[in-house]
Write an enzyme that holds these catalytic residues in place. Sequence first.
Site, PDB file in Angstrom:
ATOM      1  N   ASP A  18       0.615  -1.369   0.129  1.00 24.08           N
ATOM      2  CA  ASP A  18      -0.208   0.213   0.336  1.00 24.08           C
ATOM      3  C   ASP A  18       0.920   1.630   0.186  1.00 24.08           C
ATOM      4  O   ASP A  18       2.142   1.321   0.157  1.00 24.08           O
ATOM      5  CB  ASP A  18      -1.177  -0.210   0.887  1.00 24.08           C
ATOM      6  N   ASN A  66     -10.921  -2.663  -5.379  1.00 25.65           N
ATOM      7  CA  ASN A  66     -10.378  -2.018  -6.075  1.00 25.65           C
ATOM      8  C   ASN A  66     -11.089  -1.562  -7.411  1.00 25.65           C
ATOM      9  O   ASN A  66     -10.496  -0.946  -8.314  1.00 25.65           O
ATOM     10  CB  ASN A  66      -8.772  -1.924  -6.575  1.00 25.65           C
TER      11      ASN A  66
HETATM   12  C1  IPE Z   1      -5.765  -3.107  -0.001  1.00 20.65           C
HETATM   13  O1  IPE Z   1      -5.119  -1.649  -0.363  1.00 20.65           O
HETATM   14  C2  IPE Z   1      -5.479  -3.514  -1.409  1.00 20.65           C
HETATM   15  C3  IPE Z   1      -4.004  -3.486  -1.888  1.00 20.65           C
HETATM   16  C4  IPE Z   1      -2.733  -2.938  -1.818  1.00 20.65           C
HETATM   17  C5  IPE Z   1      -4.458  -4.036  -3.171  1.00 20.65           C
HETATM   18  P1  IPE Z   1      -6.031  -0.631  -0.442  1.00 20.65           P
HETATM   19  O2  IPE Z   1      -5.306   0.448  -0.686  1.00 20.65           O
HETATM   20  O3  IPE Z   1      -6.669  -0.371  -1.168  1.00 20.65           O
HETATM   21  O4  IPE Z   1      -6.933  -0.461   0.887  1.00 20.65           O
HETATM   22  P2  IPE Z   1      -7.463   0.684   2.183  1.00 20.65           P
HETATM   23  O5  IPE Z   1      -9.024   1.374   0.604  1.00 20.65           O
HETATM   24  O6  IPE Z   1      -7.200   1.964   2.288  1.00 20.65           O
HETATM   25  O7  IPE Z   1      -8.413  -0.121   3.049  1.00 20.65           O
HETATM   26  C1  IPE Z   2      -1.444   0.457  -2.965  1.00 17.83           C
HETATM   27  O1  IPE Z   2      -0.859   1.546  -3.520  1.00 17.83           O
HETATM   28  C2  IPE Z   2      -1.592  -0.309  -4.669  1.00 17.83           C
HETATM   29  C3  IPE Z   2      -3.134  -0.644  -4.885  1.00 17.83           C
HETATM   30  C4  IPE Z   2      -4.360  -0.599  -3.377  1.00 17.83           C
HETATM   31  C5  IPE Z   2      -3.825  -1.036  -6.142  1.00 17.83           C
HETATM   32  P1  IPE Z   2      -2.861   2.069  -3.092  1.00 17.83           P
HETATM   33  O2  IPE Z   2      -2.974   2.950  -4.787  1.00 17.83           O
HETATM   34  O3  IPE Z   2      -4.031   1.890  -2.621  1.00 17.83           O
HETATM   35  O4  IPE Z   2      -2.303   3.982  -2.606  1.00 17.83           O
HETATM   36  P2  IPE Z   2      -2.598   4.884  -1.175  1.00 17.83           P
HETATM   37  O5  IPE Z   2      -3.023   4.403  -0.497  1.00 17.83           O
HETATM   38  O6  IPE Z   2      -3.647   5.639  -2.507  1.00 17.83           O
HETATM   39  O7  IPE Z   2      -1.490   6.039  -0.721  1.00 17.83           O
HETATM   40 MG    MG Z   3      -4.454   2.509  -0.311  1.00 15.93          MG
END
Ligand code: IPE
Ligand code: IPE
Ligand code: MG
Length: 245
Positions: A18, A66
């Site tokens: 993340d 997602n």
């Molecule tokens: C969790 O991250 C999913 C992945 C890393 C693929 P998210 O960014 O989607 O999670 P939330 O929404 O902050 O809980």
């Molecule tokens: C994790 O990074 C990747 C996926 C969830 C696919 P994020 O896209 O959630 O990054 P933040 O949480 O917005 O920084």
């Molecule tokens: Mg995220």
Amino acid sequence: MKEIDPARVPRHIAIIMDGNGRWAKKHAMGRVLGHRKGAESVRVTVRTCRRIGIRYLTLYAFSMENWLRPEAEVRALLQLLQEYLDGEVQEMMDNDIRLVAIGSLDSLGDPILTTIREAMERTAGNQGMVLNLALSYGGRDEIVMAARSMVGDGLAGIIRPEEVTKELFARYLYTTGLPDPDLLIRTGGECRVSNFLLWQLAYTEFYFTDVLWPDFRERHLLEAIVDYQKRERRFGMTSDQLTRT
Ligand code: IPE
Ligand code: IPE
Ligand code: MG
């Protein structure tokens, strides 16, 4: 930093990768560039895990939730996944890594689905490490899917209610055949599970770090393992019981 004890590395590491979006924002870039940068951390992490003898590595690459992101971002993420697989399968062959995937894979559609299936087939005989990608994955979705197919088997007379045990239930999950994770790492500073491996994390050790995924490098992984190695996993027992055995 203290060195890791190579004899006691976790058998299975799971990572919630993340912080790509925040990394991009910090560097005044679009979110997609953050994801692209994150792919480099995936390469580094896979290589390091293989080198230090991790047997199973599960990466949360795309969650069920997602799909709710803007369409352009979803498209870019799937495109990156395609590029990653196209570019890495040879490296997996060279390093004896077997690719598997968990999640509602059919919803990914073609061409990715075919690419994943081909990569899984090609690497099926590799024994050095299992790289497990969680794609279109949701923990509750997985449990419901398992319950559904179990009910189907019940109605078909294949199983009886009294035969349903934890072990049998686990065989209906996507993760059948994989051990539960020993260590869960989440980058990006959030302390939550976000629908990841809800069943399998029952006794996993959790490690949260503020490092954003695109910044995650070998030393961060080793720090997490050193931390893991300091912990006593009691599984509900007392400390004395563990030291006596
Ligand atoms: C969790 O991250 C999913 C992945 C890393 C693929 P998210 O960014 O989607 O999670 P939330 O929404 O902050 O809980
Ligand atoms: C994790 O990074 C990747 C996926 C969830 C696919 P994020 O896209 O959630 O990054 P933040 O949480 O917005 O920084
Ligand atoms: Mg995220």
